[in-house]
Enzyme design. Structure first.
Site, PDB file in Angstrom:
ATOM      1  CB  SER A   1      14.512  -3.177   5.781  1.00 59.77           C
ATOM      2  OG  SER A   1      13.398  -3.795   5.184  1.00 59.77           O
TER       3      SER A   1
ATOM      4  CD  GLU B   1      10.127   3.419   3.556  1.00 57.27           C
ATOM      5  OE1 GLU B   1      10.033   2.194   3.647  1.00 57.27           O
ATOM      6  OE2 GLU B   1      11.173   4.057   3.828  1.00 57.27           O
TER       7      GLU B   1
ATOM      8  CG  HIS C   1      12.307  -0.081   1.914  1.00 59.89           C
ATOM      9  ND1 HIS C   1      11.788   0.094   3.175  1.00 59.89           N
ATOM     10  CD2 HIS C   1      12.985  -1.262   1.933  1.00 59.89           C
ATOM     11  CE1 HIS C   1      12.120  -0.936   3.927  1.00 59.89           C
ATOM     12  NE2 HIS C   1      12.859  -1.766   3.207  1.00 59.89           N
TER      13      HIS C   1
END
Length: 269
Positions: free
Chosen positions: A124, A208, A238
């Site tokens: 991320s 996602e 995610h």
């Protein structure tokens, strides 16, 4: 989410959220605290001198949340075969850009000063840190051996609409960006010079919102001749890598094998 200008409130919220997410060590792959490059880290896997490949890991959490301990479900599984150094980088709002990137780069350069090849990985927002550090280290003549990115956030100037980056998520990201230009390649490595990078692996959920950035990264990397492998996993979300799922185990086994293969080539891919 508290008022992000209230640093004490943010610190309490971060501690509560991280505890909720989980910061327990893995008894099978225990982590030990160590300062590297002047930055606190958690280290797992075989000890120095064992010859095990080394991977620097940058955790996600929208920069404001998360910790090296929260990332243990990922780093412990990578640490079964690799020596993993997970960075507890400084976090906003107390420490906006470029503090987190500076910390990741400082740890990487300290590790790269040794005789063992080093790779970079992250999930991320940590994916942005890992890729930016890879680009900057490469420009300094200290190219990593490989890069692995899990559901990475790669462009702060053109984020897709989703709960991850709209509303509260957007507030987290904005407090890291601070007064900087979100299109700065150090913040948005999708806009950086990718031409001299080593092999890159990207894993993202096929549906996602950040998958579009992963696809764009592949296109830009291929255009400049960089070796990149993009895996879009169907029906996954995610950073599913954090969860104890067969799909997470398989993704991390594949990532560890990818990293180990390139780390076994000291001269690069």
């Amino acid at each position: 989410m508290p008022d992000l200008s209230d640093h004490a409130a943010v610190a309490r919220w971060r501690a509560e959220t991280n505890a909720l997410w989980g910061e327990a060590d893995d008894p099978q792959v225990p982590h030990r605290r160590q300062e590297i490059g002047g930055v606190p880290c958690l280290v797992a896997g075989p000890p120095p001198g064992s010859g095990a490949p080394v991977v620097l890991y940058a955790h996600g959490g929208g920069y404001v949340l998360g910790s090296a301990a929260v990332a243990i479900p990922i780093t412990a599984r990578l640490g079964r075969t690799l020596r993993v150094v997970s960075v507890d980088y400084r976090q906003p709002p107390e420490h906006p850009f470029p503090a987190a990137l500076d910390d990741v780069l400082a740890v990487y350069l300290a590790l790269a000063a040794g005789d063992t090849p080093v790779a970079l990985a992250g999930d991320s927002s940590g994916g942005a840190l890992a890729l930016s550090a890879a680009v900057m280290a490469t420009a300094r003549g200290a190219r990593p051996a490989a890069v692995a990115l899990f559901s990475p956030l790669l462009d702060h100037a053109a984020v897709p609409g989703s709960p991850l980056v709209d509303g509260e998520g957007r507030r987290l990201i904005d407090h890291y960006v601070g007064g900087a230009d979100p299109a700065d390649p150090r913040l948005s490595p999708l806009r950086a010079d990718l031409s001299e990078l080593p092999g890159v692996l990207v894993q993202a959920g096929a549906d996602e919102p950040l998958a579009s950035q992963a696809v764009e990264l592949q296109a830009r990397a291929v255009a400049v001749g960089t070796n990149i492998t993009l895996e879009l996993w169907e029906h996954l979300w995610h950073t599913w890598h954090y969860h104890h799922l067969p799909e997470a185990d398989q993704a991390l086994i594949e990532a560890a094998a990818f990293l180990a293969a390139l780390l076994s080539q000291p001269s690069g891919p």
